[in-house]
Design an enzyme around this catalytic site. Structure first.
Site, PDB file in Angstrom:
ATOM      1  N   LYS A 109       0.833  -1.207   0.000  1.00  0.00           N
ATOM      2  CA  LYS A 109       0.000   0.000   0.000  1.00  0.00           C
ATOM      3  C   LYS A 109       0.871   1.263   0.000  1.00  0.00           C
ATOM      4  CE  LYS A 109      -2.389   1.698   3.531  1.00  0.00           C
ATOM      5  NZ  LYS A 109      -3.316   1.713   4.662  1.00  0.00           N
ATOM      6  N   ASP A 147      -7.112   1.480   1.157  1.00  0.00           N
ATOM      7  CA  ASP A 147      -7.088   1.724   2.600  1.00  0.00           C
ATOM      8  C   ASP A 147      -8.492   1.463   3.146  1.00  0.00           C
ATOM      9  OD1 ASP A 147      -8.645   3.876   1.925  1.00  0.00           O
ATOM     10  OD2 ASP A 147      -7.495   5.341   3.071  1.00  0.00           O
TER      11      ASP A 147
END
Ligand code: SF4
Length: 213
Positions: free
Chosen positions: A115, A134
């Protein structure tokens, strides 16, 4: 789905990464610091941190206790202080003080997962190799019916298939903007949502897509 994406683009023409940064290094560090912390909280601490340690060379030789004092308002600051000093050391040792522009090299750095690497590659290098998923992106893609998956990894793969590559970076910012301003976890404001006409759970979304990770 593409109609909703167009609606979000129209609603948030200025959607962008809300972590303050001036270069790849400050973005990388801010993103590492943002794990389980808010961007607002990180943005309050990073000006002092980067004024004192503006680049990998400075941070690599920092006293961890001083870093802890500078970012003490951020959750898990002790662990994160150690991590970013180590990160800066590895940037110096392996990459000549530069942030690498490849996923493979980024994920070998401490505190940097897929991420975080996607944030740096998409936001700074404008070369995303995936989609940042997220908590907001997870919740909104589930509410909007873009996915039935429930892990960030699987949702990312689905988004990479469905969203045009040119929008891989932007789609996350759009969903995060919408998730922070309108489609919040506890009280989605469906009555004033710009894409409610295209949302399968409009008016009944409180329990859909709540955080599982
Ligand atoms: S209609 Fe409600 S649940 Fe759907 S995207 Fe808008 S705020 Fe979120």
């Amino acid at each position: 789905m593409l109609g909703t994406l167009a609606g979000l683009k129209k609603t948030y023409p200025d959607a962008h990464c809300e972590l303050d940064h001036t270069d790849a290094f400050t973005l990388l560090v801010a993103t590492v610091l943002s794990a389980q912390s808010t961007d607002v909280g990180v943005n309050k601490a990073t000006p002092g941190l980067f004024a004192r340690f503006p680049d990998p060379r400075a941070l690599a030789s920092a006293d961890v206790a001083e870093v802890e004092r500078l970012i003490g308002t951020i959750g898990m600051f002790r662990q994160k202080s150690k991590r970013i000093v180590e990160l800066a050391k590895l940037l110096m040792e392996r990459h000549g003080g530069l942030v690498p522009a490849s996923l493979e090299a980024l994920v070998l750095l401490p505190g940097v997962g897929r991420k975080t690497a996607n944030v740096v590659l998409g936001v700074w290098f404008k070369a995303p190799v995936g989609v940042v998923v997220d908590t907001h992106v997870q919740r909104l893609t589930q509410r909007l019916g873009w996915t039935k998956q429930d892990t960030p990894e699987k949702i990312e793969l689905e988004l990479m298939k469905k969203v045009p590559r040119a929008d891989w970076d932007l789609v996350s910012h759009l969903l995060i903007f919408h998730g922070r301003r309108t489609c919040t976890a506890r009280k989605p404001a469906c009555d004033r949502c710009e894409v409610s006409a295209m949302c399968p759970v409009a008016g009944n979304a409180e329990n859909v897509g709540r955080k599982h990770f």
